[in-house]
Enzyme design. Structure first.
Site, PDB file in Angstrom:
ATOM      1  N   THR A  59     -23.716 -32.585 -30.032  1.00 14.14           N
ATOM      2  CA  THR A  59     -22.943 -32.900 -29.294  1.00 14.14           C
ATOM      3  C   THR A  59     -22.724 -32.518 -28.362  1.00 14.14           C
ATOM      4  O   THR A  59     -22.089 -31.803 -28.228  1.00 14.14           O
ATOM      5  CB  THR A  59     -21.892 -33.404 -30.091  1.00 14.14           C
ATOM      6  OG1 THR A  59     -20.508 -34.114 -28.893  1.00 14.14           O
ATOM      7  CG2 THR A  59     -20.896 -32.674 -30.332  1.00 14.14           C
ATOM      8  N   GLU A  60     -22.085 -33.011 -26.529  1.00 13.87           N
ATOM      9  CA  GLU A  60     -22.483 -32.070 -25.717  1.00 13.87           C
ATOM     10  C   GLU A  60     -21.286 -31.373 -25.395  1.00 13.87           C
ATOM     11  O   GLU A  60     -20.656 -30.480 -24.717  1.00 13.87           O
ATOM     12  CB  GLU A  60     -23.017 -33.445 -24.345  1.00 13.87           C
ATOM     13  CG  GLU A  60     -21.962 -34.791 -23.801  1.00 13.87           C
ATOM     14  CD  GLU A  60     -22.215 -35.619 -24.645  1.00 13.87           C
ATOM     15  OE1 GLU A  60     -22.900 -35.729 -25.741  1.00 13.87           O
ATOM     16  OE2 GLU A  60     -22.013 -36.798 -24.633  1.00 13.87           O
TER      17      GLU A  60
END
Lengths: 223, 230
Positions: A59-60
């Site tokens: 997840t960024e």
């Protein structure tokens, strides 16, 4: 080419619903891969990944090894996904800052990103961040970075809008997110591989290839 | 030089000038330095440029600073949220300038500032509205856009623990922009849940070395809000 590699028309069944679509995408996620699932529909893919396949979710906002949505006592406002929804951490998870999270992506270390889309072209152009409405408040987030960074981009969407407009288009009328970046479209009506500018139908659901051709302004190939 | 450590929010933000560019940590509310922002509202600096991923949620933190009319310009990647009504209203009324930056570029431009990089070529946004008018170059057959650093006069960030040398560790996804912003500002001010003496953080696990940290607001005695102390 084996028989399984030929285009399959599943005409005598309804289109894929969102769960079936998520399951269909999940089937094509390679075991052992590092995957980023975009906000919205793509997050459902996680529910259908085989635990034994060893897929690691990125997840960024700064995490590898993201687990399912947090429930009850698990909810921690400081453990969220890119959609700002509380999630959990799996054994072997790691945290890192935003520049590392995006370097990981743009440096070609993420195998696959699954994203939603407003429009896609056969050449792989993607529009998914703005409808270009003059009164809309623009917001891009990580979409443009993901589009150019992941080794492969799958788009997951309905093939037509609610009012019947095709989303596989000759050229995007909405502002672009990325140029020639989409590798494959997973939609309610068809799985379509984008192969150097050719849209190759792999499977249909509740529609024939000929009917799809009549409804799309993009030439379709079969295998 | 050890940082100033204080339990007084006013002391932590003292001297921030009108017109400053302030890097504000957080991704949504995770890692948002709410107590520092509240203190900044009281302190009164105005005409600010805010660099942050989002543009405020609800009525607290960054949203409250915007609502107080202290901000001239926002540089961010994702202002539109379900609860970004304060930003939305000001933007629609033409009272806020917005520079929209892809999230990875936002992070990398600050990283570049902190690392002394003059500019960098990046593939993000090639062929899109957000690269219009920017210099491009083809390197090994791929097109890149030239992006410049974003420097802050101040960074306001949140971390879990600071030691007396200003070394920081963060917690989970609240880390987000903190370590990058800490390097990119002339003065970094951090609020922490607790402080520990020298030796209280294993040097192997330090995320932000103290060289980047100028002031520490210790919230360990703060019982009035949960946002700084879970």
């Amino acid at each position: 080419m084996t028989a399984e590699d030929r285009t399959v028309e599943n005409v005598d069944r309804p289109p894929l619903d969102s769960r079936e679509l998520a399951a269909r995408v999940a089937r094509d996620v390679a075991p052992g891969s590092y995957v980023n699932l975009g906000i919205g529909l793509p997050t459902k893919v996680a529910d259908f990944l085989d635990e034994d396949a060893g897929v690691t979710l990125h997840t960024e906002n700064g995490m590898l090894g993201m687990g399912p949505y947090a429930q009850g006592d698990q909810i921690d406002p400081e453990l969220i996904n890119a959609g700002k929804i509380p999630v959990t951490e799996l054994l072997g998870a790691s945290y890192f800052h935003h520049a590392d999270a995006f370097a990981m992506m743009r440096g070609g270390h993420i195998d696959l990103c699954v994203m939603g889309a407003y429009q896609v072209t056969a050449g792989g152009d993607l529009a998914n961040w703005s409808t270009g409405q003059p009164d809309a408040i623009p917001a891009v987030g990580g979409a443009m970075d993901l589009a150019v960074g992941a080794k492969a981009i799958f788009v997951m969407m309905d093939l037509f809008t609610k009012d019947g407009q095709a989303k596989l288009v000759p050229s995007c009328t909405y502002p672009l997110t990325g140029v020639a970046c989409v590798d494959r479209i997973y939609s309610d009506l068809a799985v379509i591989d984008l192969d150097n500018g050719r849209a190759v139908v792999w499977e249909t659901y509740g529609i024939s290839v000929d009917e799809l051709r009549s409804r799309l302004d993009v030439p379709l190939s079969v295998r | 030089m050890s940082p100033l450590t204080t339990t007084d929010p006013a002391q932590a933000v003292a001297g921030i000038e009108d017109g400053s560019t302030i890097l504000v940590g957080g991704f949504g509310m995770a890692g948002m330095p709410v107590e520092l922002i509240d203190a900044l509202i009281v302190q009164g600096a105005s005409d600010l440029t805010i660099v942050s991923n989002n543009a405020g949620n609800g009525d607290t933190g960054l949203a409250a600073l915007l609502g107080a009319g202290r901000v001239r310009k926002v540089i961010c990647s994702f202002p539109r949220q379900v609860d970004s009504y304060i930003f939305d209203g000001l933007y629609r009324a033409g009272k806020l300038e917005l520079e929209l930056v892809p999230q990875g570029n936002l992070a990398e431009r600050m990283r570049a500032a902190g690392a002394g990089i003059g500019a960098f070529f990046c593939p993000t946004a090639v062929g899109t509205l957000l690269a219009e008018g920017k210099e491009t170059r083809v390197i090994d057959g791929r097109t890149y856009v030239l992006e410049y650093p974003i420097r802050g006069d101040y960074a306001l960030i949140s971390a879990e623990t600071a030691d007396a040398a200003g070394n920081l560790v963060y917690r989970r996804t609240a880390r987000n922009f903190g370590p990058v912003m800490a390097t990119a500002a002339r003065q970094t001010i951090v609020q922490v849940r607790r402080t520990v003496p020298l030796g209280g953080i294993d040097p192997e696990v330090v995320v932000t070395p103290g060289i980047y940290v100028r002031r520490v607001l210790d919230l360990s005695g703060n019982t009035t809000t949960d946002s700084g102390a879970r």
